[in-house]
Design a protein around this motif. Structure first.
Motif, short mmCIF file in Angstrom:
data_model
loop_
_atom_site.label_atom_id
_atom_site.label_comp_id
_atom_site.label_asym_id
_atom_site.label_seq_id
_atom_site.Cartn_x
_atom_site.Cartn_y
_atom_site.Cartn_z
N ASP A 51 0.80 -1.23 0.00
CA ASP A 51 0.00 0.00 0.00
C ASP A 51 0.83 1.28 0.00
O ASP A 51 0.36 2.32 -0.44
CB ASP A 51 -0.94 0.03 1.21
N SER A 52 2.06 1.21 0.52
CA SER A 52 2.82 2.45 0.64
C SER A 52 4.26 2.33 0.15
O SER A 52 4.76 3.24 -0.49
CB SER A 52 2.82 2.93 2.10
N HIS A 110 3.32 4.53 -10.71
CA HIS A 110 2.65 4.06 -9.50
C HIS A 110 2.82 4.98 -8.29
O HIS A 110 2.25 4.73 -7.24
CB HIS A 110 3.14 2.66 -9.16
N LYS A 112 1.83 8.10 -7.57
CA LYS A 112 0.69 8.90 -7.09
C LYS A 112 -0.19 8.08 -6.17
O LYS A 112 -0.55 8.53 -5.08
CB LYS A 112 -0.12 9.44 -8.26
N LYS A 113 -0.52 6.86 -6.56
CA LYS A 113 -1.40 6.04 -5.70
C LYS A 113 -0.70 5.63 -4.41
O LYS A 113 -1.36 5.32 -3.42
CB LYS A 113 -1.94 4.83 -6.46
N LEU A 114 0.63 5.64 -4.41
CA LEU A 114 1.38 5.32 -3.19
C LEU A 114 1.57 6.54 -2.30
O LEU A 114 2.02 6.41 -1.16
CB LEU A 114 2.75 4.73 -3.56
N GLN A 169 2.69 14.31 -11.55
CA GLN A 169 1.52 13.48 -11.25
C GLN A 169 0.21 14.18 -11.50
O GLN A 169 0.03 15.30 -11.62
CB GLN A 169 1.59 13.01 -9.79
#
Length: 169
Positions: A51-52, A110, A112-114, A169
């Motif tokens: 997730d991070s 990937h 931005k979502k992290l 982003q």
């Protein structure tokens, strides 16, 4: 070469360690001076979070792991939560095939979502292939630590490369 990425599983750890250990003998990529064991890396592996701060493996068309890339928290303080340290290692049989470029492009997509806006990479000055890879992907030198590592009789300089991704982003 076509590759895919997937989150690393604990069963991948022996291959991840094997790829990492290949670099030790080169004496200009990692600061480890002896091979590491799978058991020594279990705690490190467990520190990743999909997730991070994920750890991914690179898979070739035959389904083999040919490299890995991880994003680790930078410096462990809350103010740095949007900054990650990147580690990227490729199997010696697959270097020079633009997998580093594909990996950095994958990572960029990937972030931005992290919730990651900055990436830092610690690269020995003597590792020109990695320095050139990161420079081609718009990383800049953010720091330089002369002769901070000694491997055998050689003193190595550490270059801190970084890039801000917030505007991308």
């Amino acid at each position: 070469m076509n590759i895919t990425f997937r989150y690393a599983k604990l069963t991948d750890l022996p291959k991840i360690v094997a790829i990492y250990n290949q670099t030790i003998k080169l004496k200009n990529i990692t600061a480890d001076i002896r091979p590491v064991s799978v058991s020594e890396r279990k705690e490190w592996f467990a520190s990743f979070s999909n997730d991070s701060h994920p750890l991914w493996v690179l898979i070739n068309e035959e389904g083999e792991i040919v490299g890995w890339v991880g994003l680790e928290p930078f410096y462990g303080r809350a103010a740095y939560e949007k900054t990650a340290e990147i580690s990227l290692y490729l199997d010696e049989n697959y270097r020079g095939q633009h997998l580093g470029t594909k990996t950095l492009e994958f990572i960029s997509a990937h972030l931005k979502k992290l919730g990651i806006q900055n990436i830092v990479a610690f690269i020995f000055k003597q590792n020109t292939a990695s320095l050139n890879l990161f420079k081609r992907h718009f990383f800049e030198e953010w720091g330089f630590l002369p002769q901070v590592a000694q491997i055998d009789e050689n003193y190595l300089d550490l270059v801190i490369m970084g890039r801000h991704f917030a505007n991308d982003q």
